[in-house]
Every structure is written in C-alpha cells, then in structure tokens.
Scaffold this motif. Structure first.
Motif, PDB file in Angstrom:
ATOM      1  N   VAL A 282       0.833  -1.199   0.000  1.00 41.34           N
ATOM      2  CA  VAL A 282       0.000   0.000   0.000  1.00 41.34           C
ATOM      3  C   VAL A 282       0.874   1.257   0.000  1.00 41.34           C
ATOM      4  O   VAL A 282       1.845   1.353   0.755  1.00 41.34           O
ATOM      5  CB  VAL A 282      -0.960  -0.014   1.216  1.00 41.34           C
ATOM      6  CG1 VAL A 282      -1.697   1.314   1.340  1.00 41.34           C
ATOM      7  CG2 VAL A 282      -1.957  -1.154   1.064  1.00 41.34           C
ATOM      8  N   ASP A 283       0.535   2.168  -0.882  1.00 46.23           N
ATOM      9  CA  ASP A 283       1.227   3.460  -1.045  1.00 46.23           C
ATOM     10  C   ASP A 283       2.633   3.365  -1.652  1.00 46.23           C
ATOM     11  O   ASP A 283       3.291   4.384  -1.851  1.00 46.23           O
ATOM     12  CB  ASP A 283       1.304   4.240   0.278  1.00 46.23           C
ATOM     13  CG  ASP A 283      -0.079   4.735   0.686  1.00 46.23           C
ATOM     14  OD1 ASP A 283      -0.929   4.891  -0.217  1.00 46.23           O
ATOM     15  OD2 ASP A 283      -0.309   4.938   1.890  1.00 46.23           O
ATOM     16  N   LYS A 284       3.097   2.149  -1.925  1.00 46.04           N
ATOM     17  CA  LYS A 284       4.410   2.011  -2.575  1.00 46.04           C
ATOM     18  C   LYS A 284       4.249   1.627  -4.041  1.00 46.04           C
ATOM     19  O   LYS A 284       5.008   2.062  -4.895  1.00 46.04           O
ATOM     20  CB  LYS A 284       5.247   0.933  -1.862  1.00 46.04           C
ATOM     21  CG  LYS A 284       5.636   1.318  -0.444  1.00 46.04           C
ATOM     22  CD  LYS A 284       7.150   1.439  -0.306  1.00 46.04           C
ATOM     23  CE  LYS A 284       7.555   2.163   0.949  1.00 46.04           C
ATOM     24  NZ  LYS A 284       7.457   1.328   2.154  1.00 46.04           N
ATOM     25  N   GLY A 285       3.244   0.765  -4.313  1.00 50.51           N
ATOM     26  CA  GLY A 285       3.014   0.345  -5.694  1.00 50.51           C
ATOM     27  C   GLY A 285       2.824  -1.147  -5.841  1.00 50.51           C
ATOM     28  O   GLY A 285       2.867  -1.887  -4.849  1.00 50.51           O
ATOM     29  N   SER A 286       2.615  -1.570  -7.071  1.00 53.77           N
ATOM     30  CA  SER A 286       2.345  -2.982  -7.339  1.00 53.77           C
ATOM     31  C   SER A 286       3.194  -3.468  -8.497  1.00 53.77           C
ATOM     32  O   SER A 286       3.509  -2.718  -9.408  1.00 53.77           O
ATOM     33  CB  SER A 286       0.885  -3.191  -7.738  1.00 53.77           C
ATOM     34  OG  SER A 286       0.023  -2.428  -6.929  1.00 53.77           O
ATOM     35  N   THR A 287       3.542  -4.763  -8.451  1.00 51.91           N
ATOM     36  CA  THR A 287       4.192  -5.412  -9.590  1.00 51.91           C
ATOM     37  C   THR A 287       3.345  -6.601  -9.998  1.00 51.91           C
ATOM     38  O   THR A 287       3.226  -7.571  -9.253  1.00 51.91           O
ATOM     39  CB  THR A 287       5.600  -5.900  -9.217  1.00 51.91           C
ATOM     40  OG1 THR A 287       6.336  -4.797  -8.697  1.00 51.91           O
ATOM     41  CG2 THR A 287       6.320  -6.462 -10.441  1.00 51.91           C
ATOM     42  N   PHE A 288       2.709  -6.485 -11.160  1.00 52.30           N
ATOM     43  CA  PHE A 288       1.973  -7.618 -11.712  1.00 52.30           C
ATOM     44  C   PHE A 288       2.903  -8.371 -12.646  1.00 52.30           C
ATOM     45  O   PHE A 288       3.607  -7.753 -13.438  1.00 52.30           O
ATOM     46  CB  PHE A 288       0.737  -7.131 -12.483  1.00 52.30           C
ATOM     47  CG  PHE A 288      -0.407  -6.765 -11.578  1.00 52.30           C
ATOM     48  CD1 PHE A 288      -1.399  -7.691 -11.293  1.00 52.30           C
ATOM     49  CD2 PHE A 288      -0.481  -5.501 -10.997  1.00 52.30           C
ATOM     50  CE1 PHE A 288      -2.457  -7.368 -10.453  1.00 52.30           C
ATOM     51  CE2 PHE A 288      -1.534  -5.175 -10.152  1.00 52.30           C
ATOM     52  CZ  PHE A 288      -2.521  -6.110  -9.882  1.00 52.30           C
ATOM     53  N   TRP A 289       2.935  -9.710 -12.553  1.00 55.31           N
ATOM     54  CA  TRP A 289       3.833 -10.491 -13.405  1.00 55.31           C
ATOM     55  C   TRP A 289       3.142 -11.742 -13.925  1.00 55.31           C
ATOM     56  O   TRP A 289       2.132 -12.183 -13.374  1.00 55.31           O
ATOM     57  CB  TRP A 289       5.103 -10.888 -12.649  1.00 55.31           C
ATOM     58  CG  TRP A 289       4.861 -11.652 -11.385  1.00 55.31           C
ATOM     59  CD1 TRP A 289       4.831 -11.140 -10.119  1.00 55.31           C
ATOM     60  CD2 TRP A 289       4.591 -13.065 -11.257  1.00 55.31           C
ATOM     61  NE1 TRP A 289       4.559 -12.132  -9.214  1.00 55.31           N
ATOM     62  CE2 TRP A 289       4.406 -13.322  -9.874  1.00 55.31           C
ATOM     63  CE3 TRP A 289       4.492 -14.122 -12.146  1.00 55.31           C
ATOM     64  CZ2 TRP A 289       4.126 -14.602  -9.380  1.00 55.31           C
ATOM     65  CZ3 TRP A 289       4.205 -15.406 -11.660  1.00 55.31           C
ATOM     66  CH2 TRP A 289       4.035 -15.627 -10.280  1.00 55.31           C
ATOM     67  N   PHE A 290       3.698 -12.261 -15.018  1.00 53.78           N
ATOM     68  CA  PHE A 290       3.270 -13.586 -15.470  1.00 53.78           C
ATOM     69  C   PHE A 290       4.463 -14.326 -16.040  1.00 53.78           C
ATOM     70  O   PHE A 290       5.462 -13.713 -16.431  1.00 53.78           O
ATOM     71  CB  PHE A 290       2.134 -13.492 -16.496  1.00 53.78           C
ATOM     72  CG  PHE A 290       2.516 -12.884 -17.816  1.00 53.78           C
ATOM     73  CD1 PHE A 290       3.105 -13.650 -18.817  1.00 53.78           C
ATOM     74  CD2 PHE A 290       2.273 -11.531 -18.070  1.00 53.78           C
ATOM     75  CE1 PHE A 290       3.442 -13.085 -20.042  1.00 53.78           C
ATOM     76  CE2 PHE A 290       2.612 -10.962 -19.289  1.00 53.78           C
ATOM     77  CZ  PHE A 290       3.200 -11.734 -20.276  1.00 53.78           C
TER      78      PHE A 290
END
Ligand code: ADP
Length: 295
Positions: A282-290
């Motif tokens: 939260v508040d730092k960001g997200s990394t979506f991967w596949f």
C-alpha cells in the motif's frame, strides 16, 4: 413459520391462499437461521384433495436457494456496472454527433469538426474494448478461447503494444531486462495481458509517472512484469484480484472498469501453461507479473 422473515410472512400466506384455488404452491422467502443469518428458501408443492374435493394437504419441497440468490445478485450488480460503463462513452458519442450535425449545417468548414470526430472515435474505441471484454468472458466460460502460437520477440511486442500510453504522455514506460528474449505464444493474447497490466498501472497510479516493464528468463520460462509506483493493494484484497467481476472497494474513489481485465488475463496465462501473480504494498506500488513456457 416462526423462522420466516417477518417481511415475507404475507407473501407466504398469499401463496398458500392461491394454492387453495390453483392447486399449486410456489414462493421464495427468507428464513432466519438459528445463528441469526439469513437464508433463502424456495417452496414448491401440490395440493392433494380428499374424495369430497376438500384440500387435505400439500406435498412438496423446500429448497435452500441462498447460493443461487447470491449469484443472481452478483449478476444483477454486474449488469448494472456494465450498462453504466457502456453508457458513459455512448453519451459522449451522441453529444459529438449532435454537435457535428449542427456544425455541418452552420459552418461546414469549421476547424472544430475533426476535433469532434476524434472525440467520437475515442469513445467508440472505449466501447469496443468493453464489448470485447464481455465477449472474451463468454468465450472463456464456453471453453472456446483458442491460442494461435507464433515466435516473436517479447521486447518488440511490448514496444508496439503500449503506444497509446506514450501518446497520452502521462506516464513514462521503461523497458528493462532481457530484450532479446523470444517467446512462443499467442502474440495477440499476450499483448492483451501486457496492455491490461499497463492500463491498470496508468489507472491506479495516476500520481506517479513511472512504469517499469521487465523481461527475464527463469529456467525454461519467460517472465514479464509491470511495476507501478501507485497506491498499491491492501493484502486482504490480493487473493481475490483474479476473480471474475472482482473490484477492490476504492473507498469513495471512483475508477471505471468492469473488473474483468485480470480475470481474462489469468485465463490467457493459464491456457499458455504459465502463472500469474502480484506483489504489492500500500502506497508504494504494485508489480503484476506472469510467466509462460519458452517452448
Ligand atoms: P478493472 O480495472 O476493470 O476494475 P481488473 O480486473 O483489471 O478490472 O482489476 C481488478 C481490480 O484490481 C481493480 O478494480 C483494482 O482495484 C485492482 N488493481 C488492478 N491493477 C492495479 C494496480 N496496478 N494498482 C492497484 N490496484 C490495481
């Protein structure tokens, strides 16, 4: 009778009255379970008459339809979200058409004409994307999403698929990692997954302008990740992200969407024999991967 929800008592009594004249009983009502929770039941029955045509008793079934009612509610909610999402671009197209209609009569050489055509076109594209998502879901449910695999460079596909983001100019895309990696996959479908990740990064990280796309090779798998520096996702919501129609409650902030993008992406990756996941703070960001197999 005691367990019946007080608001449904009249409905039940009316159904029984009707049964006396028609011979058939049918109603759906809420029951208050001993632990205080609500459950839905469906009552269906037939009246049996004695020899003097006097109704003697009702024979039938009581079915617990709570799950069914929940699914129905989800579906109703979804239809209302989908209609609303389609209505927004439609209203904009309608407005553009009306303005064009007027302009062409008054001032056929107006320099505003291309502007309204552009606006109409981009709304039409938005509608097309929404309808495509809906059609994709029907195909997935019917098991008809077929793959057409070819060999192509991951970096090339990524560079070509995100022109719209570069053109919009709000976010900067950084491509890092193994830019020579070749994939064997359905290019159009993998493109769709990357576009979905990138569009979400743009949508859910409006205040940071950096998006990092990384390509790497892990054993015999290719891994592609899209990292944003936006608001992140609370840990309790993460397990549900890839479910159909799921949208994180944005506590007051309205983001448009159908909650289908990640569901469709997960299905595409699964069909390829790969995996999909997310790391987020939260508040730092997200990394979506596949990941997908290299051959
Ligand atoms: P939609 O964007 O149409 O709601 P998706 O299936 O693409 O549907 O995403 C599901 C939910 O996951 C979104 O509603 C959003 O709450 C959350 N989400 C997806 N990507 C991000 C991201 N990069 N940052 C924060 N939240 C995200």
């Amino acid at each position: 009778m005691k367990a019946l929800h007080p608001d449904d008592l009249e409905l039940r009594n009316n159904a029984h009255k009707t049964a006396l004249t028609t011979g058939k009983l049918f109603y759906e009502a809420r029951i208050i379970w001993p632990n205080g929770s609500l459950r839905w039941i469906r009552a269906q029955g037939k009246v049996y008459y004695g020899s003097i045509n006097k109704p003697l008793r009702i024979l039938g079934t009581l079915l617990d339809i709570t799950e069914f009612k929940h699914l129905q509610q989800q579906k109703d909610d979804f239809i209302s979200v989908a209609s609303h999402e389609l209505k927004t671009p439609m209203t904009s197209i309608k407005a553009s058409m009306q303005l064009l209609d007027r302009l062409i009569k008054v001032d056929p050489s107006s320099d505003k004409i291309p502007q309204f055509i552009n606006r109409g076109n981009s709304s039409l594209n938005k509608m097309q994307q929404l309808v495509d998502s809906l059609l994709n879901v029907s195909k997935i449910t019917a098991g008809q999403l077929a793959l057409h695999k070819t060999h192509f460079l991951a970096a090339q596909m990524i560079n070509e698929c995100c022109d719209h983001v570069r053109l919009a100019g709000t976010h900067e895309l950084e491509l890092t990692g193994d830019t020579d990696l070749e994939l064997y996959a359905d290019r159009q479908r993998i493109d769709q997954v990357v576009v979905n990740f990138v569009n979400n990064a743009v949508k859910y990280a409006p205040d940071s302008n950096r998006i990092v796309i990384n390509i790497s090779k892990q054993d015999n798998m290719a891994k592609i990740s899209v990292q944003d520096f936006g608001r992140g996702i609370p840990p309790e919501n993460i397990p549900h992200l890839f479910e159909r129609y799921y949208r994180v409650d944005t506590s007051g902030i309205q983001y448009s969407g159908l909650g289908l993008g990640l569901y469709i992406s997960a299905e595409i990756i699964e069909l390829h024999g790969g995996e999909m996941g997310v790391e987020s703070e939260v508040d730092k960001g997200s990394t979506f991967w596949f990941t997908i197999p290299l051959n």
